[in-house]
Design a protein around this motif. Structure first.
Motif, PDB file in Angstrom:
ATOM      1  N   GLY A   1       0.835  -1.200   0.000  1.00 37.86           N
ATOM      2  CA  GLY A   1       0.000   0.000   0.000  1.00 37.86           C
ATOM      3  C   GLY A   1       0.860   1.235   0.000  1.00 37.86           C
ATOM      4  O   GLY A   1       2.098   1.170   0.019  1.00 37.86           O
ATOM      5  N   LEU A   2       0.212   2.383  -0.032  1.00 41.37           N
ATOM      6  CA  LEU A   2       0.921   3.658   0.009  1.00 41.37           C
ATOM      7  C   LEU A   2       1.403   3.948   1.423  1.00 41.37           C
ATOM      8  O   LEU A   2       0.816   3.465   2.401  1.00 41.37           O
ATOM      9  CB  LEU A   2      -0.002   4.793  -0.448  1.00 41.37           C
ATOM     10  N   PRO A   3       2.448   4.772   1.562  1.00 44.06           N
ATOM     11  CA  PRO A   3       2.900   5.182   2.893  1.00 44.06           C
ATOM     12  C   PRO A   3       1.939   6.212   3.501  1.00 44.06           C
ATOM     13  O   PRO A   3       2.223   7.408   3.571  1.00 44.06           O
ATOM     14  CB  PRO A   3       4.289   5.771   2.634  1.00 44.06           C
ATOM     15  N   VAL A   4       0.795   5.711   3.912  1.00 43.40           N
ATOM     16  CA  VAL A   4      -0.287   6.545   4.438  1.00 43.40           C
ATOM     17  C   VAL A   4      -0.784   5.938   5.740  1.00 43.40           C
ATOM     18  O   VAL A   4      -0.898   4.716   5.856  1.00 43.40           O
ATOM     19  CB  VAL A   4      -1.451   6.621   3.422  1.00 43.40           C
ATOM     20  N   ALA A   5      -1.076   6.782   6.711  1.00 37.65           N
ATOM     21  CA  ALA A   5      -1.708   6.339   7.954  1.00 37.65           C
ATOM     22  C   ALA A   5      -3.071   7.016   8.064  1.00 37.65           C
ATOM     23  O   ALA A   5      -3.149   8.233   8.208  1.00 37.65           O
ATOM     24  CB  ALA A   5      -0.835   6.683   9.160  1.00 37.65           C
ATOM     25  N   SER A   6      -4.137   6.226   7.963  1.00 36.98           N
ATOM     26  CA  SER A   6      -5.499   6.727   8.150  1.00 36.98           C
ATOM     27  C   SER A   6      -6.002   6.178   9.478  1.00 36.98           C
ATOM     28  O   SER A   6      -5.950   4.963   9.713  1.00 36.98           O
ATOM     29  CB  SER A   6      -6.401   6.260   7.015  1.00 36.98           C
ATOM     30  N   PHE A   7      -6.512   7.046  10.336  1.00 40.16           N
ATOM     31  CA  PHE A   7      -6.851   6.617  11.683  1.00 40.16           C
ATOM     32  C   PHE A   7      -8.040   7.407  12.225  1.00 40.16           C
ATOM     33  O   PHE A   7      -8.391   8.470  11.719  1.00 40.16           O
ATOM     34  CB  PHE A   7      -5.640   6.759  12.605  1.00 40.16           C
ATOM     35  N   ARG A   8      -8.662   6.850  13.252  1.00 37.45           N
ATOM     36  CA  ARG A   8      -9.807   7.486  13.907  1.00 37.45           C
ATOM     37  C   ARG A   8      -9.769   7.140  15.389  1.00 37.45           C
ATOM     38  O   ARG A   8      -9.058   6.220  15.813  1.00 37.45           O
ATOM     39  CB  ARG A   8     -11.115   6.995  13.284  1.00 37.45           C
ATOM     40  N   PHE A   9     -10.552   7.879  16.195  1.00 35.64           N
ATOM     41  CA  PHE A   9     -10.638   7.555  17.610  1.00 35.64           C
ATOM     42  C   PHE A   9     -11.031   6.093  17.783  1.00 35.64           C
ATOM     43  O   PHE A   9     -11.916   5.590  17.071  1.00 35.64           O
ATOM     44  CB  PHE A   9     -11.695   8.419  18.294  1.00 35.64           C
ATOM     45  N   SER A  10     -10.403   5.409  18.726  1.00 36.36           N
ATOM     46  CA  SER A  10     -10.781   4.031  19.017  1.00 36.36           C
ATOM     47  C   SER A  10     -12.168   3.992  19.647  1.00 36.36           C
ATOM     48  O   SER A  10     -12.663   4.997  20.182  1.00 36.36           O
ATOM     49  CB  SER A  10      -9.766   3.392  19.972  1.00 36.36           C
ATOM     50  N   GLU A  11     -12.800   2.843  19.566  1.00 36.90           N
ATOM     51  CA  GLU A  11     -14.137   2.701  20.148  1.00 36.90           C
ATOM     52  C   GLU A  11     -14.104   2.976  21.646  1.00 36.90           C
ATOM     53  O   GLU A  11     -15.015   3.613  22.191  1.00 36.90           O
ATOM     54  CB  GLU A  11     -14.669   1.295  19.878  1.00 36.90           C
ATOM     55  N   ALA A  12     -13.038   2.521  22.315  1.00 39.12           N
ATOM     56  CA  ALA A  12     -12.922   2.755  23.759  1.00 39.12           C
ATOM     57  C   ALA A  12     -12.832   4.251  24.059  1.00 39.12           C
ATOM     58  O   ALA A  12     -13.470   4.750  25.008  1.00 39.12           O
ATOM     59  CB  ALA A  12     -11.695   2.026  24.305  1.00 39.12           C
ATOM     60  N   TYR A  13     -12.074   5.001  23.250  1.00 37.75           N
ATOM     61  CA  TYR A  13     -11.928   6.446  23.471  1.00 37.75           C
ATOM     62  C   TYR A  13     -13.252   7.160  23.215  1.00 37.75           C
ATOM     63  O   TYR A  13     -13.660   8.037  23.990  1.00 37.75           O
ATOM     64  CB  TYR A  13     -10.830   7.002  22.563  1.00 37.75           C
ATOM     65  N   ARG A  14     -13.924   6.784  22.113  1.00 31.81           N
ATOM     66  CA  ARG A  14     -15.202   7.436  21.790  1.00 31.81           C
ATOM     67  C   ARG A  14     -16.258   7.165  22.860  1.00 31.81           C
ATOM     68  O   ARG A  14     -17.074   8.030  23.175  1.00 31.81           O
ATOM     69  CB  ARG A  14     -15.713   6.943  20.430  1.00 31.81           C
ATOM     70  N   THR A  15     -16.234   5.956  23.422  1.00 33.04           N
ATOM     71  CA  THR A  15     -17.205   5.611  24.462  1.00 33.04           C
ATOM     72  C   THR A  15     -16.937   6.380  25.743  1.00 33.04           C
ATOM     73  O   THR A  15     -17.877   6.876  26.396  1.00 33.04           O
ATOM     74  CB  THR A  15     -17.151   4.090  24.749  1.00 33.04           C
ATOM     75  N   LYS A  16     -15.680   6.516  26.106  1.00 23.49           N
ATOM     76  CA  LYS A  16     -15.323   7.169  27.362  1.00 23.49           C
ATOM     77  C   LYS A  16     -15.445   8.688  27.274  1.00 23.49           C
ATOM     78  O   LYS A  16     -15.799   9.358  28.251  1.00 23.49           O
ATOM     79  CB  LYS A  16     -13.899   6.785  27.754  1.00 23.49           C
ATOM     80  N   TYR A  17     -15.175   9.238  26.060  1.00 24.11           N
ATOM     81  CA  TYR A  17     -15.210  10.703  25.900  1.00 24.11           C
ATOM     82  C   TYR A  17     -16.101  11.064  24.718  1.00 24.11           C
ATOM     83  O   TYR A  17     -15.626  11.545  23.683  1.00 24.11           O
ATOM     84  CB  TYR A  17     -13.796  11.250  25.686  1.00 24.11           C
ATOM     85  N   PRO A  18     -17.406  10.840  24.845  1.00 26.15           N
ATOM     86  CA  PRO A  18     -18.306  11.062  23.701  1.00 26.15           C
ATOM     87  C   PRO A  18     -18.434  12.525  23.287  1.00 26.15           C
ATOM     88  O   PRO A  18     -18.848  12.815  22.168  1.00 26.15           O
ATOM     89  CB  PRO A  18     -19.647  10.517  24.215  1.00 26.15           C
ATOM     90  N   ASP A  19     -18.077  13.441  24.165  1.00 22.32           N
ATOM     91  CA  ASP A  19     -18.210  14.867  23.836  1.00 22.32           C
ATOM     92  C   ASP A  19     -17.025  15.397  23.036  1.00 22.32           C
ATOM     93  O   ASP A  19     -17.075  16.503  22.491  1.00 22.32           O
ATOM     94  CB  ASP A  19     -18.357  15.694  25.108  1.00 22.32           C
ATOM     95  N   VAL A  20     -15.939  14.618  22.958  1.00 19.43           N
ATOM     96  CA  VAL A  20     -14.748  15.060  22.226  1.00 19.43           C
ATOM     97  C   VAL A  20     -14.947  14.801  20.735  1.00 19.43           C
ATOM     98  O   VAL A  20     -15.232  13.672  20.324  1.00 19.43           O
ATOM     99  CB  VAL A  20     -13.491  14.337  22.731  1.00 19.43           C
ATOM    100  N   LYS A  21     -14.801  15.830  19.939  1.00 17.14           N
ATOM    101  CA  LYS A  21     -14.977  15.725  18.493  1.00 17.14           C
ATOM    102  C   LYS A  21     -13.629  15.462  17.820  1.00 17.14           C
ATOM    103  O   LYS A  21     -12.637  16.143  18.100  1.00 17.14           O
ATOM    104  CB  LYS A  21     -15.582  17.010  17.917  1.00 17.14           C
ATOM    105  N   GLN A  22     -13.610  14.497  16.911  1.00 14.36           N
ATOM    106  CA  GLN A  22     -12.361  14.147  16.249  1.00 14.36           C
ATOM    107  C   GLN A  22     -11.810  15.291  15.416  1.00 14.36           C
ATOM    108  O   GLN A  22     -10.588  15.451  15.282  1.00 14.36           O
ATOM    109  CB  GLN A  22     -12.577  12.912  15.371  1.00 14.36           C
ATOM    110  N   LYS A  23     -12.690  16.131  14.859  1.00 13.76           N
ATOM    111  CA  LYS A  23     -12.222  17.241  14.027  1.00 13.76           C
ATOM    112  C   LYS A  23     -11.425  18.260  14.833  1.00 13.76           C
ATOM    113  O   LYS A  23     -10.679  19.060  14.264  1.00 13.76           O
ATOM    114  CB  LYS A  23     -13.395  17.926  13.325  1.00 13.76           C
ATOM    115  N   TRP A  24     -11.562  18.233  16.178  1.00 15.12           N
ATOM    116  CA  TRP A  24     -10.754  19.129  16.996  1.00 15.12           C
ATOM    117  C   TRP A  24      -9.271  18.795  16.865  1.00 15.12           C
ATOM    118  O   TRP A  24      -8.421  19.676  16.993  1.00 15.12           O
ATOM    119  CB  TRP A  24     -11.170  19.033  18.466  1.00 15.12           C
TER     120      TRP A  24
END
Length: 542
Positions: free
Chosen positions: A421-444
């Motif tokens: 694949g390309l030298p790219v890292a695509s990532f998102r908040f883990s499910e555990a992080y999203r569950t524990k901190y639902p008010d935190v927006k990833q776009k921040w």
């Protein structure tokens, strides 16, 4: 409601400055918003310079340079622009070569014959790199980038389909041509379909398909009016290579059953300069007979300056003659098969310089280092527990979907051990992080990284998965191991700060939600709803 929504900046500027009769002024600074009152010209009593019309008199070149130079300092740093695939470095001698030839027009073949010879050499080199049956028989051209190259590749497939229909006495209008591609396609691929009246059939993506084209699903969209399939070697979303060989094998079976031959154009905008060097055993190019054309961007992993793409056909048979124009121009006969006419020759010369300077071994070394740094970033993000990584280049080949990234290899730097694949890292908040901190927006994360100089985009995946937002980092040659270490540190610091409701980072993140574009950026732009609605294909910078 934020204070900014109650205050009109132009009105404030106008009220705050010394008044001058007969003019309209910016409401905050009191300046005429249509002019510069620039610092350097003030030393010599030079009058203000208009912004939106040609000045009646000129201004000293040093003052103009400093004025524009200082404004451009507000741009992001190309080095830290991790959103872009575009290369940002040339060796000193390559830059000198570019400067020496900056005024040459590639289309003027009679006036600049050696430039045209070098252009032809580059096409031959790419044809050889991509295993064309005959480098003498292959045909291609430089373009302004992969977008133009894709248009040419698609247009050639459309013309050949039309000719086949005419030869059989069939209509080319009813029901008309269609082209098949994954919903993860970059917007340039969809542009081809819209601009050249071809029905665009987007194949939904899924986690199971690695967020890319699923060849088996694609077969459900193919019929006798399909001019071809766009297969992407390096998705702009996650860096995954689409399975060209599998797609070709299914089309081979389809032709045996129906007699309908559907060609493949490989959009190798980024992968065309990564796969041949990093994973030369991967079969994706002209080794596959059904692949009739390939495009790439020289100004991405081709390591040239911005402004050069390439498209190559496996032979002249796949480029219809009616697309090649014979031009009687400037005292000679020239041949053109591009959408543009004039174009700078310098980027092509920079490309040739890099071919000779690096050679196969040099390009391979760069690609392997890029992938190594991207693997380090991917592992660090997943090991933090805060993020899930959607790209797979850091996973063993045998477990690329849910593989154990801590697996040990006989040689952890053996590229063949990893999913290509390309030298790219695509990532998102883990499910555990999203569950524990639902008010935190990833776009921040995007906004707060920008405050540290990093440009990292946050955007939705393609249709059917557009409820998932991802952050993406492109690891180019200039994104060194040192920068990766600093980036990881900043990402983790920001991510942890956002978990504290009273932290400055959390406050800035909330504030960023209402942070709009600067006033001047709106001037001369189209109003909302001026364009067609997005179909979901990737339309950000690449």
């Amino acid at each position: 409601m934020s204070l900014s929504k109650h205050v009109h900046p132009d009105k404030l500027i106008q009220e705050s400055k010394d008044k001058h009769s007969g003019h309209t002024f910016h409401s905050l600074t009191g300046n005429d918003p249509g002019k510069w009152s620039h610092a350097y010209g003030g030393r010599y009593g030079t009058s203000s310079i208009p912004k939106y019309k040609i000045p009646s008199t000129g201004t000293d070149q040093d003052n103009v340079y400093r004025t524009i130079h200082d404004e451009l300092c507000l741009d992001g740093s190309p080095l830290l622009n991790l959103a872009s695939f575009v290369h940002t470095y040339l060796p000193e001698k390559a830059e000198k070569l570019v400067q020496e030839n900056i005024y040459k027009n590639l289309i003027d073949q009679d006036e600049y014959p050696m430039t045209q010879v070098i252009h032809t050499r580059c096409v031959s080199m790419l044809a050889d790199l991509w295993h064309a049956p005959s480098t003498h028989g292959a045909i291609g051209t430089a373009t302004t980038g992969s977008s133009e190259a894709i248009q040419l590749g698609g247009l050639a497939m459309k013309r050949l389909w039309q000719q086949r229909r005419k030869d059989k006495g069939l209509s080319i209008h009813d029901p008309g041509p269609n082209i098949v591609m994954g919903a993860n396609a970059q917007v340039a691929l969809e542009k081809f379909a819209r601009y050249f009246d071809v029905e665009c059939r987007l194949v939904p993506i899924s986690k199971e398909s690695h967020y890319r084209l699923d060849p088996k699903k694609a077969m459900q969209y193919i019929d006798e009016n399909t001019i071809g399939v766009f297969v992407i070697l390096g998705s702009t979303y996650t860096g995954h290579y689409e399975p060209v060989k599998e797609m070709a094998e299914l089309l081979d079976e389809y032709e045996k059953e129906t007699g309908v031959s559907v060609p493949i154009h490989v959009d190798a905008a980024s992968g065309g300069f990564v796969a041949p060097f990093a994973t030369p055993k991967l079969v994706w190019d002209f080794k596959i007979p059904r692949v009739v054309s390939i495009n790439t961007s020289g100004h991405k992993f081709g390591l040239s300056q911005v402004g050069v793409g390439w498209v190559v056909w496996r032979s002249k048979h796949f480029l219809p003659k009616d697309l090649i124009f014979e031009l009687h121009y400037l005292g000679s006969i020239e041949y053109s098969f591009s959408l543009n006419f004039s174009r700078p020759a310098a980027p092509i010369l920079a490309q040739y310089f890099m071919f000779l300077h690096l050679g196969f071994a040099g390009y391979r070394a760069v690609a392997l280092q890029d992938l190594k740094n991207a693997r380090t970033l991917s592992r660090a993000l997943e090991n933090s527990g805060y993020y899930d990584v959607l790209s797979d280049i850091h996973r063993p080949v045998s477990s690329s979907v849910v593989g154990d990234i801590k697996s040990t290899f006989a040689n952890q730097e053996d590229i063949e051990s990893y999913t290509p694949g390309l030298p790219v890292a695509s990532f998102r908040f883990s499910e555990a992080y999203r569950t524990k901190y639902p008010d935190v927006k990833q776009k921040w994360i995007q906004t707060l990284l920008r405050s540290k100089g990093w440009i990292v985009p946050n955007y939705e995946l393609a249709p059917d998965l557009n409820d998932i937002e991802i952050l993406r980092v492109v690891v180019r040659e200039t994104v060194s191991e040192v920068l990766i270490e600093r980036l990881v540190t900043d990402i983790i610091d920001i991510t942890e700060s956002l978990t504290k409701a009273d932290s400055p980072a959390h406050t800035l993140g909330v504030f960023a939600q209402g942070h709009g574009k600067r006033h001047e950026l709106r001037r001369g732009t189209l109003d909302e709803d001026s364009g067609s609605k997005s179909s979901g294909t990737y339309a950000k910078q690449c």
